[in-house]
Design an enzyme around this catalytic site. Structure first.
Site, PDB file in Angstrom:
ATOM      1  N   ASP A  52      80.242  64.329  -1.413  1.00 43.23           N
ATOM      2  CA  ASP A  52      81.186  63.520  -0.658  1.00 43.23           C
ATOM      3  C   ASP A  52      80.572  63.130   0.689  1.00 43.23           C
ATOM      4  O   ASP A  52      79.578  63.715   1.138  1.00 43.23           O
ATOM      5  CB  ASP A  52      82.478  64.310  -0.433  1.00 43.23           C
ATOM      6  CG  ASP A  52      83.706  63.427  -0.302  1.00 43.23           C
ATOM      7  OD1 ASP A  52      83.554  62.215  -0.074  1.00 43.23           O
ATOM      8  OD2 ASP A  52      84.831  63.966  -0.415  1.00 43.23           O
TER       9      ASP A  52
ATOM     10  N   ASP B  88      90.246  57.571  -3.501  1.00 45.07           N
ATOM     11  CA  ASP B  88      91.099  58.752  -3.386  1.00 45.07           C
ATOM     12  C   ASP B  88      92.510  58.476  -3.883  1.00 45.07           C
ATOM     13  O   ASP B  88      93.334  59.399  -3.938  1.00 45.07           O
ATOM     14  CB  ASP B  88      91.166  59.223  -1.931  1.00 45.07           C
ATOM     15  CG  ASP B  88      89.901  59.933  -1.481  1.00 45.07           C
ATOM     16  OD1 ASP B  88      89.111  60.347  -2.354  1.00 45.07           O
ATOM     17  OD2 ASP B  88      89.696  60.072  -0.258  1.00 45.07           O
TER      18      ASP B  88
END
Length: 684
Positions: free
Chosen positions: A444, A512
């Site tokens: 990430d 997301d």
């Protein structure tokens, strides 16, 4: 003008030639292989243009072109800026394994500048791959104030209809249309990432004549970038230039070079064909494979536990996930030392002694014993001020001198352009992956670069550029040293997605946003460029941020099954009926997965409207067709469509989950169950 050069792909032809003055190369035509493309005539009325400004140069250099935009702007300490390049010799043509490459050299001896240009085509796909390397062949420093890779010139005399993918966090890859009759339209990123705001790709056509087809241009770069569209009706061309963002000046000392990121372009009859052409290219040149082994059905525990991670609780979730048929278990953020929220611990990549008093080994052993692979979330580029790493190395972050460093999400970014930082990250990842049983990394990156400048370093203004180059090297090293470890690329969702990312990872996390109806829209845009085999998608319990309409578990699974299926719900709250349904749907997905990951994709309709369908057509060795059909709760639940493949007939086998279906002539009528709102139809 020198001899024309024609490059052929399976369906297109790209033709260019040296200019008559020897100043470079000009495009002659680009389009369908069988079509005759005539370059536009020069303007009838005189202007202030120089001869080189009138030509559709493949690579424009300021000082060679004077009036219109150029891709390269060279500056010198003595303020004698610009360059007048000339083609050195003839372009060199060479056959490659399954394709062809052309290279040529431009030079200005007075400046000490060399530019090597390249074009590459393949018999497997229709993409023209462009490259450029800029060298300082002189004895004085050169600064590249702008160093775009090159430009594609499109024969669009009426201006351009531009389709791009825009958005923000949790609304990435939103189709956006612009009509540009004249002037310049620009998009890009200053964030050190491709960003949530724009994907580095644009598809263009004639605003008045759709029959001329579509041209699509993309940049294979993972950092700050720009793409400019210049429409000039006087010249009859639309020019699309792209490369690294020109807010980063690049210093070349004598003997140094800068390799520009690759610029990619294709022509296709329409937008859907362009999407399929991009998919074919990525599968042929960027992805190491589309195998299910690298894309297992994944359970990720983030939404079940967030930062409240413990070994026994994770083992319980792993057992539940395995019982559903999941093939990999991933522990997300919260597993490492001091990480109880997002204010601390980032950078200290050892198991938290409270959460894992015996380390990760018991959990890894449990997961492997259940027949699943084991994965970890990492963010190696980030560091919290409250961490042992930052306390030991406060000088390792991107920061401007004499200023307080900027925090976003309670964290800084490590300066990967420093050799010692790059070495530390690689050493840390080696330690995590060597002999630990970790099979997968979810990498990430949760904030943009800020203050990406290094004081006292001649190349300090290039810190953001160097960061991206180092990130590429790190992923390349992982691929070489740990070939069985898979990597999922993520950046707060889809803020780092490009061809250069697909080349170095196995899947990407597009957003997301996991609310099913919002996610379906994001995936619709994603699939207009990037293949399903790269699209990680989860079933969660969350509503959408924009569309909060409730959706059934079947609907949520159908959305996530359009790519690489994952589950992120809190399984401890599921009923026995939900568990049974999930087991059946995961088993169905594992059966049809080869078609979804390796098949040809056709999208039907609008994801915000009733009757949206995503169709996957299998290869010759698996000639099934898989249709994911989506309804809206306020609309009659029958969906009528004509499958794009045309491969199957009413008398052939059909199975339906979430409804029923029947043929009426050549149309397929799918009746969705009111309680599901979505269905999977398999034609075989």
């Amino acid at each position: 003008m020198g001899e024309p050069i024609e490059l052929h792909t399976p369906h297109t032809r790209y033709s260019f030639a040296p200019t008559a003055s020897g100043s470079g190369l000009r495009l002659l035509g680009w389009g369908a292989r069988e079509a005759e493309v005539e370059p536009p005539a020069p303007p009838v009325l005189p202007g202030f243009d120089t001869p080189d400004d009138l030509l559709p140069h493949e690579f424009g250099v300021a000082g060679t072109r004077h009036v219109l935009e150029s891709e390269l702007l060279v500056q010198r300490d003595d303020r004698r800026d610009g360059a007048r390049v000339r083609l050195v010799g003839e372009p060199h043509r060479a056959s490659t394994d399954g394709g062809e490459t052309v290279t040529c050299l431009l030079r200005d001896d007075a400046v000490g500048l060399e530019v090597e240009l390249s074009w590459r085509v393949s018999t497997e796909h229709d993409v023209v791959v462009r490259g450029a390397t800029v060298r300082n062949a002189g004895d004085a420093p050169l600064t590249l104030a702008r160093a775009l890779t090159g430009a594609f010139n499109l024969p669009l005399p009426a201006g351009a209809l531009i389709d791009a993918l825009a958005g923000g966090w949790c609304e990435e890859f939103t189709p956006t249309r612009v009509v540009l009759p004249r002037g310049t339209w620009s998009m890009g990123s200053r964030q050190g990432l491709t960003s949530h705001l724009w994907a580095p790709v644009a598809t263009l056509g004639d605003p008045a004549d759709a029959s001329r087809g579509r041209w699509s241009v993309a940049l294979a770069w993972s950092g700050s970038w720009r793409l400019d569209v210049h429409a000039n009706p006087r010249l009859g061309w639309v020019r699309v230039a792209a490369g690294v963002h020109d807010e980063t000046p690049i210093l070349l000392e004598p003997g140094e070079s800068f390799v520009c990121p690759e610029l990619l372009g294709l022509w296709a009859p329409d937008a859907d064909a362009a999407a399929r052409a991009w998919h074919a290219y990525h599968r042929a040149e960027r992805l190491r494979d589309t195998a299910a082994a690298r894309r297992p059905v994944t359970y990720n525990s983030w939404y079940a536990t967030e930062f409240d991670v413990g070994c026994d609780q994770q083992r319980d979730l792993a057992r539940r996930a395995a019982a559903l048929g999941c093939e990999m278990f991933v522990v997300d953020d919260g597993w490492f030392a001091g990480r109880r929220d997002d204010t601390a611990g980032l950078g200290d990549w050892t198991p938290d002694p409270v959460a894992f008093p015996e380390g990760l080994a018991p959990l890894v052993e449990e997961v492997h014993g259940l027949g699943m692979r084991f994965g970890l979330w990492v963010e190696p580029e980030g560091v919290n001020p409250d961490s042992e790493l930052y306390r030991a190395h406060p000088d390792w972050i991107h920061r401007s001198p004499d200023r307080e460093p900027v925090t976003i999400r309670n964290q800084y970014v490590l300066d990967l352009g420093r050799a010692e930082v790059e070495a530390w990250v690689l050493g840390t990842l080696r330690r995590l992956l060597t002999g630990t049983g970790v099979d997968h990394l979810k990498w990430d990156m949760n904030r943009a670069l800020t203050d990406a400048v290094r004081a006292g370093d001649l190349h300090g203004r290039e810190a953001g550029l160097q960061h991206t180059q180092a990130w590429h090297r790190l992923l390349d090293a992982l691929r070489t040293e740990f070939p069985d470890v898979t990597v999922e690329a993520c950046s707060g969702g889809g803020a780092r997605v490009a061809a250069s990312v697909l080349e170095r990872s196995d899947v990407v996390w597009p957003s997301d946003e996991t609310g099913p109806r919002d996610r379906l829209a994001i995936q619709h845009g994603f699939l207009s460029v990037y293949p399903a085999a790269t699209m990680s998608s989860w079933v969660t319990d969350l509503p959408g941020h924009l569309d909060t309409t409730p959706a059934s578990l079947t609907y949520r699974f159908c959305v996530a099954m359009c790519g690489v299926l994952g589950v992120g719900a809190d399984l401890r709250g599921w009923s026995p009926e939900e568990e049974h349904l999930a087991r059946d749907l995961i088993a169905l997905y594992r059966d049809i997965r080869p078609v979804v990951l390796g098949g040809t994709v056709q999208r039907h309709g609008d994801p915000a409207r009733h009757g949206y369908v995503v169709e996957y057509v299998g290869a010759e060795d698996d000639p099934r067709v898989v249709l994911f059909v989506f309804g809206r709760p306020e609309t009659a639940q029958t969906v009528v469509l004509r499958p794009w493949s045309g491969r199957h007939q009413p008398h052939q086998r059909m199975s339906v989950t979430g409804g029923s279906a029947r043929w009426v002539a050549e149309e397929l009528l799918v009746d969705l169950e009111p309680e599901t709102g979505a269905a999977v139809v398999v034609l075989s």
